[in-house]
Structure formats: C-alpha cells, structure tokens
Write a protein that holds these residues in place. Structure first.
Motif, mmCIF file in Angstrom:
data_model
loop_
_atom_site.group_PDB
_atom_site.id
_atom_site.type_symbol
_atom_site.label_atom_id
_atom_site.label_comp_id
_atom_site.label_asym_id
_atom_site.label_seq_id
_atom_site.Cartn_x
_atom_site.Cartn_y
_atom_site.Cartn_z
ATOM 1 N N GLN A 5 2.886 4.727 3.420
ATOM 2 C CA GLN A 5 2.347 4.617 2.582
ATOM 3 C C GLN A 5 1.218 3.531 3.075
ATOM 4 O O GLN A 5 1.191 2.022 2.396
ATOM 5 C CB GLN A 5 3.095 3.918 1.316
ATOM 6 C CG GLN A 5 4.044 5.063 0.351
ATOM 7 C CD GLN A 5 3.206 5.647 -0.404
ATOM 8 O OE1 GLN A 5 2.269 5.661 -0.802
ATOM 9 N NE2 GLN A 5 4.504 6.358 -1.360
ATOM 10 N N SER A 58 7.075 -0.822 -8.653
ATOM 11 C CA SER A 58 6.834 -1.180 -9.708
ATOM 12 C C SER A 58 7.413 -1.307 -10.953
ATOM 13 O O SER A 58 8.385 -1.017 -10.513
ATOM 14 C CB SER A 58 5.853 0.009 -10.175
ATOM 15 O OG SER A 58 5.610 1.004 -10.890
ATOM 16 N N ASP A 106 -1.945 -2.074 -6.929
ATOM 17 C CA ASP A 106 -2.835 -0.859 -6.940
ATOM 18 C C ASP A 106 -2.883 -0.528 -7.455
ATOM 19 O O ASP A 106 -2.616 -0.040 -8.716
ATOM 20 C CB ASP A 106 -2.310 -0.303 -5.323
ATOM 21 C CG ASP A 106 -3.340 0.528 -4.376
ATOM 22 O OD1 ASP A 106 -4.499 0.672 -4.545
ATOM 23 O OD2 ASP A 106 -2.471 0.593 -3.760
ATOM 24 N N HIS A 107 -3.971 1.506 -7.224
ATOM 25 C CA HIS A 107 -3.636 1.621 -8.351
ATOM 26 C C HIS A 107 -3.531 3.815 -7.340
ATOM 27 O O HIS A 107 -2.756 3.937 -6.516
ATOM 28 C CB HIS A 107 -5.503 2.618 -8.601
ATOM 29 C CG HIS A 107 -5.683 2.067 -7.731
ATOM 30 N ND1 HIS A 107 -6.912 1.290 -7.514
ATOM 31 C CD2 HIS A 107 -5.968 3.882 -7.194
ATOM 32 C CE1 HIS A 107 -8.062 2.615 -6.007
ATOM 33 N NE2 HIS A 107 -7.552 3.491 -6.211
ATOM 34 N N VAL A 108 -3.273 4.366 -9.376
ATOM 35 C CA VAL A 108 -2.750 5.750 -8.538
ATOM 36 C C VAL A 108 -3.452 6.385 -9.052
ATOM 37 O O VAL A 108 -4.004 6.164 -10.033
ATOM 38 C CB VAL A 108 -1.107 5.977 -9.603
ATOM 39 C CG1 VAL A 108 -0.540 7.117 -9.324
ATOM 40 C CG2 VAL A 108 -0.108 4.475 -8.802
ATOM 41 N N TYR A 141 9.474 8.796 -8.838
ATOM 42 C CA TYR A 141 8.337 7.363 -8.982
ATOM 43 C C TYR A 141 8.138 7.323 -10.051
ATOM 44 O O TYR A 141 7.889 8.632 -11.715
ATOM 45 C CB TYR A 141 7.294 8.115 -8.897
ATOM 46 C CG TYR A 141 6.711 7.879 -7.172
ATOM 47 C CD1 TYR A 141 7.646 7.311 -6.499
ATOM 48 C CD2 TYR A 141 5.454 8.150 -6.264
ATOM 49 C CE1 TYR A 141 7.428 7.143 -5.304
ATOM 50 C CE2 TYR A 141 5.530 8.237 -5.273
ATOM 51 C CZ TYR A 141 6.349 7.819 -4.415
ATOM 52 O OH TYR A 141 6.373 7.096 -2.827
ATOM 53 N N ILE A 183 5.669 7.542 -12.267
ATOM 54 C CA ILE A 183 4.113 8.032 -12.897
ATOM 55 C C ILE A 183 4.795 9.047 -13.354
ATOM 56 O O ILE A 183 3.902 10.239 -14.837
ATOM 57 C CB ILE A 183 3.593 8.790 -12.235
ATOM 58 C CG1 ILE A 183 4.119 9.417 -10.720
ATOM 59 C CG2 ILE A 183 2.471 6.982 -11.758
ATOM 60 C CD1 ILE A 183 2.708 9.344 -9.325
ATOM 61 N N MET A 211 0.327 8.794 -5.757
ATOM 62 C CA MET A 211 0.603 7.641 -5.211
ATOM 63 C C MET A 211 0.263 7.105 -3.610
ATOM 64 O O MET A 211 0.104 8.276 -2.852
ATOM 65 C CB MET A 211 2.248 7.184 -4.575
ATOM 66 C CG MET A 211 2.537 7.328 -6.119
ATOM 67 S SD MET A 211 2.037 5.518 -7.089
ATOM 68 C CE MET A 211 2.889 4.466 -6.534
ATOM 69 N N GLY A 212 -0.003 6.429 -3.468
ATOM 70 C CA GLY A 212 -0.524 6.145 -1.741
ATOM 71 C C GLY A 212 -1.947 6.274 -2.070
ATOM 72 O O GLY A 212 -3.402 7.355 -2.799
ATOM 73 N N THR A 227 -2.997 1.245 -13.142
ATOM 74 C CA THR A 227 -3.650 0.299 -11.728
ATOM 75 C C THR A 227 -1.862 -0.646 -11.926
ATOM 76 O O THR A 227 -1.257 -0.835 -13.735
ATOM 77 C CB THR A 227 -4.629 -0.720 -12.213
ATOM 78 O OG1 THR A 227 -5.156 0.201 -12.120
ATOM 79 C CG2 THR A 227 -4.540 -1.366 -11.011
ATOM 80 N N PHE A 246 2.723 -4.182 -7.760
ATOM 81 C CA PHE A 246 4.112 -3.515 -6.589
ATOM 82 C C PHE A 246 4.213 -5.252 -6.603
ATOM 83 O O PHE A 246 4.545 -5.697 -5.748
ATOM 84 C CB PHE A 246 3.522 -3.039 -5.575
ATOM 85 C CG PHE A 246 3.486 -1.853 -6.114
ATOM 86 C CD1 PHE A 246 3.908 -0.145 -6.420
ATOM 87 C CD2 PHE A 246 1.335 -1.250 -6.505
ATOM 88 C CE1 PHE A 246 3.251 0.614 -7.039
ATOM 89 C CE2 PHE A 246 1.260 -0.438 -7.327
ATOM 90 C CZ PHE A 246 1.592 1.044 -7.690
#
Length: 264
Positions: free
Chosen positions: A37, A90, A118-120, A150, A152, A188-189, A215, A218
C-alpha cells in the motif's frame, strides 16, 4: 562524590529505563496489511505509516511490534483482542463495533490526529457503458470489482451494486476488470495507478476515472478491548501522531513521496 551518593545516583540511572518501560506498559501489537500500500505500508515493514508510528512511540515511550496480516484477519484479531490496533483503516460504522479512531468531543473522527488522508480510485473498462462523474455511477451491469474486507464494498452495496470482492490485491482487481468480469473496479492504494501505466495487460483496456470514488482520513484504529484497558495510553499515542505529522522533519519525508504518487 561520596560513595553513598554515587551508589544512589547509579541506582537511579539504572532504574530510569525500567521505570519508563513500566510506565509505558506491555509491548503493543499493531497489524498492517500484508500487500503493498505504497507509500503508506509495505509487506516488509517499511512505509510512511510505520515510520510515523515509530516516531510517535519514541515520544510516548511505547514499544510496538508490527505484524503483517491479510486485512480481514487483521480486523478479526483486533476485534478479539489478539491485536491492539490496526494501522491505516478508515473509520466506518462496521469498524466502530469493535474498534475506534481518535475522536473529537462529539465522538466524530478527529482528522487532526489521523495518520494520513488519501483517495480511493475508480477504474473503468474501455468501451463499456459505465461512467463516473464523482457523484453518479452509471453501471448497467451492476457488477463492480473491489478488494475484500474494505469499507468500499459496503459503500458500493449501498448503491445497489453487486460486488465481486474476491481480489486481495489491486493487480487481481485490474485483471478481473480487463477480462470483462465487470465494467467498474474500485481499488485502494496507488499500485493500480502504476500498473495501469506500466503493465501491457491493461493498456487500452482499463482507464482511471478522473474523479476519485471517495476520500478518507485513515487512522490508527484501536481495538475496544485494548482501549478500554488503557485509554490514556492510546490517547497519548494519537496525540503523538499529530505532533510527529506537524514536524518539519516528518513533512520533509512525507511530502516528496505523496507528491510523487499523486502526480505519477
């Protein structure tokens, strides 16, 4: 110095490290994900998050043992108390049932004491009918690839999407997307971004949407069992994280790496 005074001084000097260790408590066990990551954590125990926590531990006097785990196992062991805290997830309602982020007085997550923001990203299969403008997901097939464990996945399901969450890595997610298993992937990442530019399997088959899917802040998410036992200890660690992030030295370390990945 008289012999008696020298003896007392020596005893105090020798006792100081022991007293510090006793004050800090038993060594803590923090888990992080066992896949890359970058630039936050890497399977070999490097990354900005690990460095941040090591510097925070020097402030608080804590000893931290870092262990790499598959993410779902990391969550489960935090829930059961085998692990004290998770590095870099998150905040969300599901995780709040067994762990907690640093919070403000009203109970909401505290971005000032987060580890990073950070964003996904969202990826689209070329020539599909799917699209994303930052708000509306058009996806006629209703199939989305995402990595298992995750938040998401929960977010996509709440949008009425059927999630293929078998991939563990971003590479596996892109491979499923390119193969036509779905028209959308949310990953992610930053590894997926790099693969998209460098791996011929994905060139001309997958594109990165202009707008991120989400976004997040984390955090170091601490298990409820660990926090309830030593709340002051973990509050001190969260405070130390904020202090380290504010230092010029850490910012010099962080900014070039973050800037590199944002502009790759």
């Amino acid at each position: 110095m008289p012999f008696a005074l020298r003896s007392i001084a020596l005893a105090v000097t020798m006792a100081a490290p022991l007293a510090l260790a006793q004050a800090a408590g038993a060594p803590l066990k923090f888990c992080y994900e066992d896949i890359p990551q970058a630039p936050w954590t890497m399977p070999d125990g490097t990354g900005l998050n690990i460095e941040l926590l090591k510097r925070a531990a020097r402030i608080t006097g804590d000893q931290i043992n870092f262990v790499a785990r598959p993410w779902k196992r990391c969550e489960e062991e935090t829930r059961t108390g085998v692990i004290d805290a998770m590095v870099g997830p998150s905040d969300n309602p599901r995780r709040r049932t067994y762990s907690r982020p640093p919070t403000k007085a009203d109970g909401s997550q505290d971005p000032e004491r987060a580890m990073y923001r950070d964003h996904v990203d969202l990826y689209l299969r070329v020539d599909s009918a799917a699209s994303w403008d930052g708000k509306t997901l058009v996806n006629p097939r209703k199939l989305v690839v995402a990595q298992r464990g995750y938040y998401i996945v929960d977010m996509l399901q709440a949008r009425g999407q059927t999630v293929i969450d078998t991939p563990k890595t971003a590479e596996e997610g892109l491979r499923l997307l390119a193969a036509g298993s779905a028209d959308v992937a949310v990953l992610m990442g930053r590894d997926a971004e790099n693969l998209l530019k460098e791996d011929p399997r994905f060139l001309g088959r997958v594109v990165l949407a202009k707008q991120p899917f989400a976004t997040f802040d984390f955090h170091l998410m601490v298990g409820n069992k660990a926090y309830d036992k030593e709340p002051k200890r973990f509050e001190a660690i969260w405070n130390a994280i904020a202090k380290v992030r504010a230092t010029a030295d850490y910012q010099r370390l962080e900014q070039p790496l973050v800037r590199q990945h944002e502009h790759d």
